[in-house]
Write a protein that holds these residues in place. Structure first.
Motif, PDB file in Angstrom:
ATOM      1  N   THR A   1      32.817  31.634  52.973  1.00 46.24           N
ATOM      2  CA  THR A   1      34.067  32.203  53.480  1.00 46.24           C
ATOM      3  C   THR A   1      33.750  33.589  54.034  1.00 46.24           C
ATOM      4  OG1 THR A   1      36.245  32.930  52.811  1.00 46.24           O
ATOM      5  CG2 THR A   1      34.602  32.887  51.100  1.00 46.24           C
ATOM      6  N   SER A   2      34.783  34.346  54.386  1.00 44.17           N
ATOM      7  CA  SER A   2      34.517  35.648  54.994  1.00 44.17           C
ATOM      8  C   SER A   2      34.646  36.768  53.957  1.00 44.17           C
ATOM      9  CB  SER A   2      35.502  35.894  56.124  1.00 44.17           C
ATOM     10  OG  SER A   2      36.764  36.125  55.570  1.00 44.17           O
TER      11      SER A   2
ATOM     12  N   THR B   1      42.513  31.144  38.247  1.00 43.36           N
ATOM     13  CA  THR B   1      42.134  29.878  38.852  1.00 43.36           C
ATOM     14  C   THR B   1      40.617  29.766  38.859  1.00 43.36           C
ATOM     15  OG1 THR B   1      41.952  30.768  41.063  1.00 43.36           O
ATOM     16  CG2 THR B   1      44.124  29.999  40.391  1.00 43.36           C
TER      17      THR B   1
ATOM     18  N   LEU C   1      43.706  40.481  44.543  1.00 46.35           N
ATOM     19  CA  LEU C   1      44.625  39.648  43.769  1.00 46.35           C
ATOM     20  C   LEU C   1      44.236  39.677  42.288  1.00 46.35           C
ATOM     21  CD1 LEU C   1      47.045  37.777  44.107  1.00 46.35           C
ATOM     22  CD2 LEU C   1      45.470  35.866  44.283  1.00 46.35           C
TER      23      LEU C   1
ATOM     24  N   SER D   1      38.693  29.404  41.331  1.00 41.92           N
ATOM     25  CA  SER D   1      38.028  30.190  42.369  1.00 41.92           C
ATOM     26  C   SER D   1      37.949  31.657  41.947  1.00 41.92           C
ATOM     27  CB  SER D   1      38.744  30.039  43.705  1.00 41.92           C
ATOM     28  OG  SER D   1      39.894  30.811  43.738  1.00 41.92           O
TER      29      SER D   1
ATOM     30  N   ARG E   1      30.247  31.520  48.978  1.00 42.21           N
ATOM     31  CA  ARG E   1      31.486  30.736  48.901  1.00 42.21           C
ATOM     32  C   ARG E   1      31.913  30.185  50.267  1.00 42.21           C
ATOM     33  NH1 ARG E   1      34.482  30.215  44.848  1.00 42.21           N
ATOM     34  NH2 ARG E   1      36.435  30.171  45.990  1.00 42.21           N
TER      35      ARG E   1
ATOM     36  N   GLN F   1      51.819  39.830  46.231  1.00 41.94           N
ATOM     37  CA  GLN F   1      50.697  40.442  46.937  1.00 41.94           C
ATOM     38  C   GLN F   1      51.074  40.815  48.364  1.00 41.94           C
ATOM     39  OE1 GLN F   1      47.392  38.104  47.891  1.00 41.94           O
ATOM     40  NE2 GLN F   1      45.908  39.710  47.495  1.00 41.94           N
TER      41      GLN F   1
ATOM     42  N   ALA G   1      36.291  39.394  54.134  1.00 41.28           N
ATOM     43  CA  ALA G   1      37.693  39.829  54.026  1.00 41.28           C
ATOM     44  C   ALA G   1      38.442  38.984  53.009  1.00 41.28           C
ATOM     45  CB  ALA G   1      38.362  39.742  55.391  1.00 41.28           C
ATOM     46  N   THR G   2      38.135  37.682  53.009  1.00 42.00           N
ATOM     47  CA  THR G   2      38.815  36.790  52.070  1.00 42.00           C
ATOM     48  C   THR G   2      38.411  37.113  50.640  1.00 42.00           C
ATOM     49  OG1 THR G   2      38.832  35.082  53.747  1.00 42.00           O
ATOM     50  CG2 THR G   2      39.217  34.381  51.493  1.00 42.00           C
TER      51      THR G   2
ATOM     52  N   GLU H   1      35.156  32.014  39.551  1.00 45.26           N
ATOM     53  CA  GLU H   1      33.903  32.001  40.296  1.00 45.26           C
ATOM     54  C   GLU H   1      33.621  33.405  40.852  1.00 45.26           C
ATOM     55  OE1 GLU H   1      32.048  29.211  40.532  1.00 45.26           O
ATOM     56  OE2 GLU H   1      30.516  30.408  41.563  1.00 45.26           O
TER      57      GLU H   1
ATOM     58  N   GLN I   1      40.738  38.298  47.541  1.00 48.00           N
ATOM     59  CA  GLN I   1      40.743  37.651  46.230  1.00 48.00           C
ATOM     60  C   GLN I   1      40.542  38.672  45.117  1.00 48.00           C
ATOM     61  OE1 GLN I   1      37.951  34.404  46.799  1.00 48.00           O
ATOM     62  NE2 GLN I   1      39.455  33.002  45.937  1.00 48.00           N
TER      63      GLN I   1
ATOM     64  N   LYS J   1      46.360  40.700  39.104  1.00 48.59           N
ATOM     65  CA  LYS J   1      46.579  39.813  37.970  1.00 48.59           C
ATOM     66  C   LYS J   1      46.160  40.460  36.666  1.00 48.59           C
ATOM     67  CE  LYS J   1      46.436  35.091  39.709  1.00 48.59           C
ATOM     68  NZ  LYS J   1      45.750  33.803  39.606  1.00 48.59           N
TER      69      LYS J   1
ATOM     70  N   LEU K   1      52.740  35.000  42.820  1.00 52.34           N
ATOM     71  CA  LEU K   1      51.802  36.079  43.152  1.00 52.34           C
ATOM     72  C   LEU K   1      51.533  36.239  44.644  1.00 52.34           C
ATOM     73  CD1 LEU K   1      49.175  36.033  40.318  1.00 52.34           C
ATOM     74  CD2 LEU K   1      50.725  37.876  40.964  1.00 52.34           C
ATOM     75  N   ALA K   2      51.499  35.128  45.370  1.00 53.24           N
ATOM     76  CA  ALA K   2      51.225  35.237  46.809  1.00 53.24           C
ATOM     77  C   ALA K   2      52.235  36.168  47.470  1.00 53.24           C
ATOM     78  CB  ALA K   2      51.269  33.862  47.461  1.00 53.24           C
TER      79      ALA K   2
END
Lengths: 496, 206
Positions: free
Chosen positions: B166-167, B141, B177, B143, B164, B94, B169-170, B146, B174, B181, B90-91
């Motif tokens: 994090t930023s 997964t 993604l 994450s 979380r 994407q 953008a992240t 979550e 996600q 999925k 998938l990475a």
């Protein structure tokens, strides 16, 4: 690049006017104090580093040296090269021009000798900028007598005189020595203590290379082991032999260094001690690299054996059985083999890294880890990964991969987070987990399993990145507090 | 609909190429303009023939690596790119889609499905994905679960990022993604999906 033809011509074109005292010239020229005064040409010529004291010849040498000294003032660095030409010129006089083919052979040999000399002098000059390892460069010619048993009924021993053209580059303990005669050039690595008796010192086991001039159709070609050698190959060869010379010398010097390390509490002693430590560390690193290579090879063998060979054998068995197999039954097993092979290849050389870039590949590792272990894996990367050499990216990738693997294997974390960001000109990678951790202050004893091996290889990788950029690796962990592997790479401003 | 959809094929596996050519020639509304195995040649053909759809294998001989190759093809203004590849991680899928590809089909798909995807992309639908990419083999997964929980509770990207550590953008990435999925199109659909599948239920947050 100097035109050697032209230089030779210029040298040979000069007319001689006067003759000077021979003996002083000779000993100075050949830097051979043990050579007896050349009163008797016959006895002298059989010696190893001897010289025919022919009047005419000495006059010629004199002439060349005059020219050399004149030119020398202008081109300091080429002194050695000119000296070599002197030797070449004198040698040419010794070789009577006979049949044309032989004289071509001689000319070609001279030219190559001079060229190799030039190469080695450049290497020596380059090397001596840091350390004065090469202490002398000399060139000369020699008339040696070679005993030969001619295969005749009476087995009569005859002697034959051979003209050798020689040069050598010497360090304190070793000498790279070239011996040439028409159509053949040999290179020896000889201990300096033996060079006084060259003909005895030039043992077959010390022979590094023999180049031979072969006639191919209408042309003469230099060959090594009957294969033609190119100029580029010669350059590489000379580089290798030069390195051999330097490393042979260093090997010899090493015991001296460690003995001086025994002198305590003096500055010199301390320095020697730290030099010794550095040397040991370098040795260890080399050792580790070798061990790692062995490990990798073992792993490849194991992977291939376990994953692929057994499957192929099973496939072979089922194909050789009487039962007709349909392609539907074969396909899954073939696909399995293909997938495993791909995994092995990928592990060996992550092609995806160059194809897709670090961020995507790291994300994939995290995906795989999450799928496999159920750990909550995340990537924080909102930047474009800066341009770095492929080697650096590969080490980065391996560091991240290793850190994630370590976390998955030993730390039993709930979460692994990889962060890649820029702090001004600094590229920072952080791999953090919330697992059980270990004592990073004392990574010995109990935590050896969790820290030891993996963390060591992280340090080595970081050292390798340090060859490109200033790099800092921090591993912070304490029991129960998780582990943070942080790598900082200072990139030059123009890069970001 | 008498109009034909023009297609350029880039494929270095001869058997696959033959299959595609033959299969697509059976479709009355699709016309294969040309085919090549080399990415440089393919780029030249695309600039010359202006195909509406480019059917693109990821690993092709030529001077371009797959990433820059996909990028080059996606920048052609008159063509839409449908990637046809065996790469199912998938990475990478994407990464391809983020470069601007309109669809991603796995090599395990039938020619009929390829033809269908070509029509869908021509009709403006995107992204078109193989089903196994969307739902099949890949499980969610921790994450992602979550993130789904937070979405179902109505949290904004900013808040989710803070929670979380994090930023935003992240988090957005996600979510993209996750869309991929789950075979969904919009953030609203994703929230609806999360709620429907019980992620909004506070008991599941353990």
């Amino acid at each position: 690049m100097k035109d050697i033809h032209e230089a030779l011509e210029r040298l040979f074109g000069v007319k001689t006017r006067r003759t000077l005292g021979r003996q002083s010239k000779e000993s100075r020229y050949l830097s051979q104090p043990q050579t007896p005064a050349p009163q008797n040409p016959a006895s002298n010529s059989s010696g190893s580093w001897g010289i025919q004291s022919d009047l005419r010849l000495l006059a010629e040498i004199e002439k060349y040296e005059q020219v050399a000294e004149l030119m020398d003032t202008k081109v300091q660095s080429d002194r050695g090269w000119l000296k070599c030409l002197l030797g070449v010129g004198a040698w040419q006089l010794m070789c009577q021009p006979a049949e044309s083919e032989l004289s071509i052979c001689q000319q070609q040999t001279q030219l190559l000798c001079a060229r190799l000399y030039e190469l080695i002098s450049h290497l020596a000059l380059e090397h001596n900028q840091n350390t004065a390892t090469i202490i002398s460069m000399t060139a000369a010619f020699e008339v040696a007598e070679k005993r030969k048993v001619i295969n005749n009924p009476g087995k009569i021993e005859t002697t034959e005189s051979v003209n050798y053209l020689r040069w050598r580059a010497s360090t304190a303990s070793w000498s790279l020595s070239l011996r040439a005669r028409a159509g053949s050039i040999e290179l020896f690595l000889v201990p300096a203590s033996d060079i006084m008796a060259l003909s005895q010192a030039e043992l077959p086991i010390r022979l590094k290379k023999r180049l031979e001039l072969k006639k191919v159709e209408e042309h003469f070609v230099w060959t090594s082991d009957s294969l033609p050698v190119s100029a580029e190959e010669l350059r590489v060869l000379m580089r290798i032999y030069f390195r051999d010379l330097v490393s042979a010398t260093q090997d010899q010097e090493q015991p001296v260094q460690s003995s001086s390390a025994q002198m305590p509490s003096s500055d010199g002693g301390r320095q020697a001690r730290s030099i010794e430590l550095l040397l040991i560390e370098r040795e260890n690193l080399a050792q580790k690299v070798v061990i790692q290579q062995e490990e990798i090879q073992k792993r490849i063998a194991r992977d291939l054996h376990d994953a692929v060979i057994s499957d192929v054998m099973a496939l072979k068995r089922s194909l050789s059985s009487d039962k007709e197999l349909s392609s539907e039954t074969l396909m899954p097993s073939l696909e399995g083999i293909l997938r495993k092979l791909r995994e092995i290849c990928y592990d060996l050389s992550p092609r995806d890294l160059s194809d897709w870039g670090l961020a995507t590949v790291v994300e994939d590792i995290l995906d795989q880890t999450a799928q496999r272990s159920g750990i909550d894996c995340g990537l924080n990367c909102d930047i474009e990964i800066p341009m770095m050499p492929t080697a650096v990216l590969l080490h980065l990738y391996r560091i991240i991969q290793e850190s994630i693997n370590n976390a998955e294997k030993y730390a039993e974390p709930k979460r692994i987070v990889v962060t890649m960001e820029m702090e001004n000109e600094r590229f920072v990678v952080l791999v953090a987990d919330d697992g059980k951790g270990f004592d990073s202050e004392n990574p010995g004893e109990k935590s050896a399993k969790s820290g030891g091996y993996g963390m060591g290889s992280l340090k080595e990788r970081a050292d390798l990145i340090r060859c490109f950029y200033p790099t800092k690796l921090q591993i912070n962990s304490s029991p129960g507090k998780g582990t943070r592997v942080r790598l900082e790479i200072d990139l030059p401003r123009f890069n970001s | 609909m008498s109009e034909e959809i023009s297609v350029l094929i880039l494929e270095d596996h001869q058997v696959t190429l033959d299959g595609l050519r033959f299969g697509l020639s059976q479709e009355s509304d699709i016309r294969v303009l040309a085919a090549t195995a080399n990415s440089d040649e393919g780029l030249r053909l695309a600039q010359e023939l202006h195909p509406q759809i480019i059917l693109l294998d990821l690993h092709l001989p030529g001077t371009l690596g797959p990433k820059s190759m996909v990028k080059e093809f996606c920048e052609l203004p008159e063509s839409k790119v449908l990637v046809f590849s065996g790469e199912s991680r998938l990475a990478f899928v994407q990464a391809v889609l983020s470069l601007g590809a309109c669809g991603y089909l796995l090599k395990s798909e039938s020619v009929t499905r390829v033809a269908e995807a070509i029509r869908e992309i021509y009709g403006g639908k995107q992204p078109i994905l193989s089903e196994s990419l969307a739902t099949g083999d890949t499980k969610l997964t921790k994450s992602e679960q979550e993130v789904l929980r937070m979405l179902a509770r109505g949290m904004k990207y900013q808040d989710m990022a803070e929670e979380r550590l994090t930023s935003p953008a992240t988090v957005r990435k996600q979510c993209e993604l996750l869309l991929l999925k789950l075979g969904l199109k919009t953030r609203e659909e994703l929230i609806a999906w999360a709620v429907q599948n019980g992620y909004g239920n506070l008991d599941t947050t353990t």
